[in-house]
Design an enzyme around this catalytic site. Sequence first.
Site, PDB file in Angstrom:
ATOM      1  N   ASN A  42     -12.796  -3.008   2.437  1.00 23.22           N
ATOM      2  CA  ASN A  42     -13.804  -1.952   2.500  1.00 23.22           C
ATOM      3  C   ASN A  42     -14.688  -2.093   1.267  1.00 23.22           C
ATOM      4  OD1 ASN A  42     -12.656  -0.757   4.841  1.00 23.22           O
ATOM      5  ND2 ASN A  42     -11.148   0.305   3.582  1.00 23.22           N
ATOM      6  N   ASP A  97       0.857  -1.185   0.000  1.00 18.82           N
ATOM      7  CA  ASP A  97       0.000   0.000   0.000  1.00 18.82           C
ATOM      8  C   ASP A  97       0.900   1.244   0.000  1.00 18.82           C
ATOM      9  OD1 ASP A  97      -3.186   0.593   1.179  1.00 18.82           O
ATOM     10  OD2 ASP A  97      -1.729   2.224   1.069  1.00 18.82           O
ATOM     11  N   HIS A 133      -6.990  -5.790   2.318  1.00 23.50           N
ATOM     12  CA  HIS A 133      -5.859  -5.213   3.050  1.00 23.50           C
ATOM     13  C   HIS A 133      -5.297  -6.301   3.978  1.00 23.50           C
ATOM     14  CE1 HIS A 133      -6.694  -0.801   2.349  1.00 23.50           C
ATOM     15  NE2 HIS A 133      -7.878  -1.299   2.039  1.00 23.50           N
ATOM     16  N   HIS A 175     -10.033  -5.380  -3.366  1.00 25.13           N
ATOM     17  CA  HIS A 175      -8.728  -5.642  -2.755  1.00 25.13           C
ATOM     18  C   HIS A 175      -8.880  -5.933  -1.270  1.00 25.13           C
ATOM     19  CE1 HIS A 175      -9.549  -1.318  -2.491  1.00 25.13           C
ATOM     20  NE2 HIS A 175      -8.841  -1.306  -1.371  1.00 25.13           N
ATOM     21  N   GLN A 231     -14.372   2.615   1.068  1.00 29.79           N
ATOM     22  CA  GLN A 231     -13.684   2.141  -0.139  1.00 29.79           C
ATOM     23  C   GLN A 231     -13.332   3.332  -1.019  1.00 29.79           C
ATOM     24  OE1 GLN A 231     -15.822  -0.735  -2.562  1.00 29.79           O
ATOM     25  NE2 GLN A 231     -14.013  -1.209  -3.789  1.00 29.79           N
TER      26      GLN A 231
HETATM   27  P1  AMP Z   1      -9.663   1.370   0.202  1.00 25.82           P
HETATM   28  O1  AMP Z   1      -9.987   2.560   1.043  1.00 25.82           O
HETATM   29  O2  AMP Z   1     -10.009   0.076   0.904  1.00 25.82           O
HETATM   30  O3  AMP Z   1     -10.261   1.467  -1.184  1.00 25.82           O
HETATM   31  O4  AMP Z   1      -8.091   1.337   0.069  1.00 25.82           O
HETATM   32  C1  AMP Z   1      -7.387   1.836  -1.023  1.00 25.82           C
HETATM   33  C2  AMP Z   1      -5.928   1.759  -0.661  1.00 25.82           C
HETATM   34  O5  AMP Z   1      -5.193   1.863  -1.857  1.00 25.82           O
HETATM   35  C3  AMP Z   1      -5.464   2.873   0.268  1.00 25.82           C
HETATM   36  O6  AMP Z   1      -4.941   2.315   1.457  1.00 25.82           O
HETATM   37  C4  AMP Z   1      -4.379   3.598  -0.552  1.00 25.82           C
HETATM   38  O7  AMP Z   1      -3.286   3.998   0.222  1.00 25.82           O
HETATM   39  C5  AMP Z   1      -3.988   2.519  -1.565  1.00 25.82           C
HETATM   40  N1  AMP Z   1      -3.466   3.039  -2.826  1.00 25.82           N
HETATM   41  C6  AMP Z   1      -4.003   4.004  -3.623  1.00 25.82           C
HETATM   42  N2  AMP Z   1      -3.248   4.190  -4.712  1.00 25.82           N
HETATM   43  C7  AMP Z   1      -2.213   3.321  -4.627  1.00 25.82           C
HETATM   44  C8  AMP Z   1      -1.081   3.026  -5.452  1.00 25.82           C
HETATM   45  N3  AMP Z   1      -0.842   3.684  -6.591  1.00 25.82           N
HETATM   46  N4  AMP Z   1      -0.209   2.067  -5.035  1.00 25.82           N
HETATM   47  C9  AMP Z   1      -0.424   1.418  -3.877  1.00 25.82           C
HETATM   48  N5  AMP Z   1      -1.468   1.636  -3.062  1.00 25.82           N
HETATM   49  C10 AMP Z   1      -2.363   2.574  -3.431  1.00 25.82           C
END
Ligand code: AMP
Length: 136
Positions: free
Chosen positions: A86, A30, A101, A99, A93
């Site tokens: 999420n 992440d 975590h 995805h 989300q």
């Molecule tokens: P969610 O809130 O469950 O949709 O989580 C999305 C996650 O994606 C967050 O923890 C972000 O930090 C992560 N994220 C967003 N863009 C990137 C990226 N380019 N590379 C790695 N992680 C990312």
Amino acid sequence: MQDCIFCRIVKGEIPCHIVYENRHIIAFLDINPMTEGHTLVVSKAHIESFSDSSIDIASKIAESSVTVAGALKKALKPEGFNYFINEGKLAGQLVMHLHMHVVPRYSDDDVKFEAGRVELDDEKMKAIAKRISKEI
Ligand code: AMP
């Protein structure tokens, strides 16, 4: 999907730190980690939500999460894990591409999962369980 950031990562258009990959799954760090080793286990196919995914994809996400957690355990020696998905904007989300975590936990980390609880009496619980089980 063209404007989906995780689809672009899958296609190799955006760089990331890959820790594991197979035909269906990619797992990478992440970009804004909750702890050291915070990994996202992502379906390569663009599926928005866990509840809309097939059992096959859901199983592949679970299987790869176990693989990643095993590697994290050996590499970083965490004391525990949080695994979560999420689903929906209301639930936090941000990236609308399925995805999981995988968050390794350490005694000195700063992760807090705090949630209020609703009080439901036994009658209400019985009625809710009935409504849900009827749909399965
Ligand atoms: P969610 O809130 O469950 O949709 O989580 C999305 C996650 O994606 C967050 O923890 C972000 O930090 C992560 N994220 C967003 N863009 C990137 C990226 N380019 N590379 C790695 N992680 C990312």
